[in-house]
Motif scaffolding. Sequence first.
Motif, PDB file in Angstrom:
ATOM      1  N   PRO A   1       0.838  -1.206   0.000  1.00 53.95           N
ATOM      2  CA  PRO A   1       0.000   0.000   0.000  1.00 53.95           C
ATOM      3  C   PRO A   1       0.871   1.253   0.000  1.00 53.95           C
ATOM      4  O   PRO A   1       1.998   1.189   0.475  1.00 53.95           O
ATOM      5  CB  PRO A   1      -0.786  -0.111   1.310  1.00 53.95           C
ATOM      6  CG  PRO A   1      -0.113  -1.156   2.096  1.00 53.95           C
ATOM      7  CD  PRO A   1       0.650  -2.033   1.165  1.00 53.95           C
ATOM      8  N   PRO A   2       0.430   2.388  -0.494  1.00 54.63           N
ATOM      9  CA  PRO A   2      -0.937   2.652  -0.930  1.00 54.63           C
ATOM     10  C   PRO A   2      -1.276   2.172  -2.334  1.00 54.63           C
ATOM     11  O   PRO A   2      -2.434   2.253  -2.735  1.00 54.63           O
ATOM     12  CB  PRO A   2      -1.037   4.177  -0.849  1.00 54.63           C
ATOM     13  CG  PRO A   2       0.352   4.636  -1.116  1.00 54.63           C
ATOM     14  CD  PRO A   2       1.271   3.593  -0.536  1.00 54.63           C
ATOM     15  N   THR A   3      -0.283   1.669  -3.112  1.00 49.28           N
ATOM     16  CA  THR A   3      -0.645   1.138  -4.429  1.00 49.28           C
ATOM     17  C   THR A   3      -1.581  -0.033  -4.207  1.00 49.28           C
ATOM     18  O   THR A   3      -1.326  -0.891  -3.376  1.00 49.28           O
ATOM     19  CB  THR A   3       0.594   0.602  -5.161  1.00 49.28           C
ATOM     20  OG1 THR A   3       1.713   1.364  -4.794  1.00 49.28           O
ATOM     21  CG2 THR A   3       0.373   0.628  -6.645  1.00 49.28           C
ATOM     22  N   SER A   4      -2.655  -0.080  -4.950  1.00 49.21           N
ATOM     23  CA  SER A   4      -3.573  -1.172  -4.687  1.00 49.21           C
ATOM     24  C   SER A   4      -3.354  -2.295  -5.680  1.00 49.21           C
ATOM     25  O   SER A   4      -2.955  -2.097  -6.811  1.00 49.21           O
ATOM     26  CB  SER A   4      -5.015  -0.688  -4.769  1.00 49.21           C
ATOM     27  OG  SER A   4      -5.363  -0.498  -6.109  1.00 49.21           O
ATOM     28  N   SER A   5      -3.576  -3.502  -5.212  1.00 44.98           N
ATOM     29  CA  SER A   5      -3.504  -4.671  -6.070  1.00 44.98           C
ATOM     30  C   SER A   5      -4.589  -5.595  -5.562  1.00 44.98           C
ATOM     31  O   SER A   5      -4.935  -5.576  -4.385  1.00 44.98           O
ATOM     32  CB  SER A   5      -2.126  -5.319  -5.954  1.00 44.98           C
ATOM     33  OG  SER A   5      -2.264  -6.707  -5.870  1.00 44.98           O
ATOM     34  N   TRP A   6      -5.160  -6.371  -6.464  1.00 45.13           N
ATOM     35  CA  TRP A   6      -6.281  -7.198  -6.066  1.00 45.13           C
ATOM     36  C   TRP A   6      -5.928  -8.171  -4.941  1.00 45.13           C
ATOM     37  O   TRP A   6      -6.722  -8.396  -4.029  1.00 45.13           O
ATOM     38  CB  TRP A   6      -6.811  -7.964  -7.279  1.00 45.13           C
ATOM     39  CG  TRP A   6      -7.425  -7.066  -8.298  1.00 45.13           C
ATOM     40  CD1 TRP A   6      -7.954  -5.829  -8.080  1.00 45.13           C
ATOM     41  CD2 TRP A   6      -7.564  -7.320  -9.679  1.00 45.13           C
ATOM     42  NE1 TRP A   6      -8.433  -5.302  -9.255  1.00 45.13           N
ATOM     43  CE2 TRP A   6      -8.207  -6.196 -10.256  1.00 45.13           C
ATOM     44  CE3 TRP A   6      -7.241  -8.396 -10.509  1.00 45.13           C
ATOM     45  CZ2 TRP A   6      -8.506  -6.124 -11.607  1.00 45.13           C
ATOM     46  CZ3 TRP A   6      -7.551  -8.312 -11.857  1.00 45.13           C
ATOM     47  CH2 TRP A   6      -8.167  -7.194 -12.394  1.00 45.13           C
ATOM     48  N   GLY A   7      -4.744  -8.716  -5.016  1.00 45.55           N
ATOM     49  CA  GLY A   7      -4.319  -9.663  -3.988  1.00 45.55           C
ATOM     50  C   GLY A   7      -4.252  -8.988  -2.624  1.00 45.55           C
ATOM     51  O   GLY A   7      -4.691  -9.524  -1.608  1.00 45.55           O
ATOM     52  N   GLN A   8      -3.733  -7.801  -2.646  1.00 43.87           N
ATOM     53  CA  GLN A   8      -3.598  -7.037  -1.404  1.00 43.87           C
ATOM     54  C   GLN A   8      -4.970  -6.720  -0.825  1.00 43.87           C
ATOM     55  O   GLN A   8      -5.197  -6.851   0.372  1.00 43.87           O
ATOM     56  CB  GLN A   8      -2.842  -5.770  -1.747  1.00 43.87           C
ATOM     57  CG  GLN A   8      -2.398  -4.955  -0.597  1.00 43.87           C
ATOM     58  CD  GLN A   8      -2.244  -3.552  -1.086  1.00 43.87           C
ATOM     59  OE1 GLN A   8      -3.177  -2.769  -1.033  1.00 43.87           O
ATOM     60  NE2 GLN A   8      -1.084  -3.254  -1.598  1.00 43.87           N
ATOM     61  N   MET A   9      -5.886  -6.352  -1.706  1.00 45.65           N
ATOM     62  CA  MET A   9      -7.229  -6.037  -1.233  1.00 45.65           C
ATOM     63  C   MET A   9      -7.860  -7.259  -0.599  1.00 45.65           C
ATOM     64  O   MET A   9      -8.544  -7.173   0.422  1.00 45.65           O
ATOM     65  CB  MET A   9      -8.109  -5.553  -2.380  1.00 45.65           C
ATOM     66  CG  MET A   9      -7.734  -4.175  -2.867  1.00 45.65           C
ATOM     67  SD  MET A   9      -8.577  -3.732  -4.381  1.00 45.65           S
ATOM     68  CE  MET A   9     -10.192  -3.405  -3.743  1.00 45.65           C
TER      69      MET A   9
END
Lengths: 300, 330, 546
Positions: free
Chosen positions: A240-248
């Motif tokens: 974060p703060p870059t978002s990625s689907w896995g992270q979400m």
Amino acid sequence: MRLLWNRFRADRSAVFGAVVAGLLVLLAITAPLLTALEGQDTTSFHNDLVDSARGGVPLGGFGGISPQHWFGVEPQTGRDLFARIAEGAQVSLLVAICATLVEVLLGVAVGLLAGLSGKLVDALLSRVTDIAIAFPVTVFSLALLAIVPETFPRPLLVAVVIGVFGWGGTARITRAQALSLRTRDFVAAARLSGASGWRVARREILPGLAAPVITYGALLLPTNLIAEAGLSFLGVGVRPPTSSWGQMLSSATTWFRSDPVYVLLPAFMVFLTVLSFTLFGEGVRIALDPRSTRLSRKAA
Amino acid sequence: MLGYVVRRLLGAIAVMLAMSAVVYVLFYLMPANPAQLVCGPKTCTADRLAMVEHSLGLDEPLYVQYWHFLSGLVVGRDFSSGPSVLHCPAPCLGYSFQYTEPVLDKILEALPVSLSIVIGAALLWLTFGIGAGVLSALRRGRWLDHAVNVVVLGGFAVPAFITSLLLLMVFCVYLQWLPFPSYVPFDEDPLGWAQNLVLPWIVLALVQLPPYVRLSRSGVLETLTEDHIRTARAYGLTERRVIGRHALRGALSPLITVAAADIAAVLTASMLTETAFGLPGLGRLMVQSVNQIDLPMVVGMTLLIGFVIVLCNAIADVLYAVVDRRVRVA
Amino acid sequence: MSDVVSVRDLTIDFRTEGGTLRAVDGLSFQLGAGRALGIVGESGSGKSATALALLGLHRGTNATVDGHVEVLGTELNAATDEQVRRLRGSRIAMVFQDPLSALDPFFSVGDQIAEVYRAHTNASRRAARARAVQVLDRVGIAEAARRVDAFPHEFSGGMRQRALIAMALSCQPQVLVADEPTTALDVTVQAQILDLIHELRTETGMALLLVTHDLAVAAGNVDEVLVMQGGHAVERGPAESVLTEPSQGYTRDLVASIPRLDAPRDRPARESPAEPLMRVLDVHQHFRIGSRLTGAKLHAVDGVSLDVLRGEALGVVGESGSGKTTLARMMVRLLTPTSGQILFEGNEISAMPERRLRALRGDLQMVFQDPVSSLNPRRTIGDSIADPLRVRGESDEKVLRRKVQQLLEQVGLDPERFDRYPHEFSGGQRQRVGIARALVLRPKLLVCDEPVSALDVSTQAQVIRLLAQLRTEFDLTLVFVAHDLAVVRQVSDRVVVMRSGQVVESGETDELYGNPTHPYTKSLLAAVPVLDPELARQRRAERGKV
């Protein structure tokens, strides 16, 4: 060429895959544009949209979907989900594509060299390929990503790590194909005309590699996408703060009881992307499938 | 045959050596301050740091360090600094200063959990995967074939951890048919052990299924077009013999190699599953170690997993040679 | 005597991606008990499809079989699967063309034979194994009791075919269907296998249906011949009349195209004495099988010396493993000799570095055997032919096209088709393209490695005529490598016989074929099948005495 196109077109699932994949790529490319259209961005907190009394659950049904927030908002922070999903598309696809490119380039280079060189070079490179294949990609990526400092641009690093550990498969099939092509008479004929080794490789062998490499590469993409999602899920991928689907997904695990949309949305996006690219890849494979010509000498 | 086995084993050992070298270089030489990392960036004290530095022999030449590392793998190693000695018995994969235990011990602690998950799931995906593939090849074009195709595609498209989450949501939260998975050792309560593992088994099996279904299906289809199947039919063998004895052998032998090469994917997927379900296996251990930046732990585990993979590949090659005798000449 | 096989109005259609292909159209014939019928035809004639139909092997495939096929009293089209299964292998057995792929590589030969035996009798395992040993011994496999446990890939080609025949024998069938049983074998082995089948027939009274493209093979082994073309029966009758005095035009053409050992040859007058264009001096080629250091040494070429005279056509004949292909490749420097020298126009080319050799590459060219793999499937034939010129530096597309079209005309192809791909051409046409490519650099020496072996007989004749014609037009020196003795005789002025990497005999063609001195040459010539059935019978008797 036309035959391939016709065959591909006739395959409904392949076309579906191609269309959806294309749309997703479009989403990824135009993410900032679409987000601006929505009137939101990926980082502003909207604390007024979450119910802090209930632990930060978004107000409104379905995780707070509304005309201003097409996909609703994130729990606790109130960040716009559509924006984050769109950015996630950008990041995930970019990483997956980069990783695939790295794997294909490295793999073809090594495989070609191994397949066309003398026995010693071949044996050496094959051993190296074996090692590359034996390395457990995720485990190793986990380990590496843990120790590299944060200053290095993360998505690029993830892409490179996945790519550098995953080229083994491409190398193997390239080598096999190069070995098989090398013994064909038309290659011998090219040598007889005085063509140099490099010229022979370029004109005679490389075109023959296109089909298997494209097929394999088309199916590598979804695999790399899943790898990135997995790594981000475990916390070592895109940070974060870059978002990625896995992270979400990883932060969503605590919310599935109270805000299922927050989980289902990125899960669905991953599923859709992988499915569409896989169908597309399968379609490519079937369209390119060489007819097995068993030319027994005097077939009746 | 013996020659083949020996050659394969030697090859495997060579690969393992190379792997250990690569791992060592990457982890102990690249970071700016390996001693700090080994000692534990968050929990380190000054004299511990000194002990680490001394025991790692960072002042010694490169190849000596590597040699200590390698020999530790075989005979064990002692980390000492002055009066205190930390003993790391053979095979020493490293010593975790954060857990104050040899890496191997921690691994062995977490192993039964991971093994339970993997073996149970393996039984599931092998039987169902190969069974489905063979059946759909034999009933080609009919509904079974199509149904299987859909499941396969679906399984592949959804990564393990997502499936875990979804299944958890459905079965534990909404339907409440199963308890929230937590590990119950087998010897304590077999039924509880199984109950808790059902979901992880299903998840892992679903993820691992697709390649087996696809490969066994295409294997059977391809083998059925081969000449020796035609010969078997031409000589009046019953269809059951033709398929059961002749077709399946040719179709399924390649799967052995695939299964072995798959080990890497299995370990990865099971790690993710464990994390999603919160089970105390190797996966969770790895993730924790990464988060704590416990270098010896991370390195030791990576190495062990790598070795296991190489060994499995070698065993698979040998098994394949047992089944298909033409390979032995190569 | 009743007919064991009776076929009426047989029609076989194959469903393919492009439509329906009719392989067999209204075929009728009978096979009497104990008699032998040969079905002869070129590729695409439908002969193999017919053979498979006799065992009902089209069931469950994408082929539809219409008509009346009666085998030993059972009408196959109306029979149940179980009835057909019981017939197969026990009353009617089939021997296939390629025994390596026909046998299961995962089981020993004995296991497979025993399995067939047990499928049709209630024999115990032990009895079945004993039977396997018995039949293996009967077909001439030495040490049958030991070799019964061997795997197919451990046998040589000839022995594998014997093993397959043993399997066919195991249940004592009344009809043997052989589909090109010797096509993949060397000529001497072919003679042995055919003699074996003849012996077995005399002993057991089996009827034989022999499917082959080789009229001469049919001549020596069957009573009646049925000639097929495009799925139809063209001519039928006793072997003598059909083969020596064919009534139909097609058959006549077929018979005329076959190169014969006894036919007169016309030789173009050659100026003599001619000096050697190429000299091969004690050349060796060693390979190592398996690992680099410990593998067995294979002497593919073991001390060969010969001269190729300017302007001549030199034939190199030998069976598989004789080293002729390796020698051919060394002559054009596709392979470097392990030791020895090769002189071309006085220059030593065997050890010449590639850079210097490049200048000479244009003079040494090769025509390859397999029309499928000799052309790059992804390039047009025009490109394939023009490439050697491009390598030499010619870049003007107009000039290239003109030269390509000129050559296409010279090899008998339509010059306007230069932008087509190889798969759009037939095998014979592809060979012509290969020849055009070899000639584009105006070579002095043209080495042809089995250039016609993969072609039909009638196409063979055309390509051979083309080569003869081009030889004079381009003033070529030809080296013609082949295993077919009759073809080599037709083409060559001088012939060299090779065996196990060495030259066994050499000399002027007429001399060598008329009066062979070396025992191997004699055995080779004795094994070649001849078109005259009476002569074939005599030669068999002679072979039996040896």
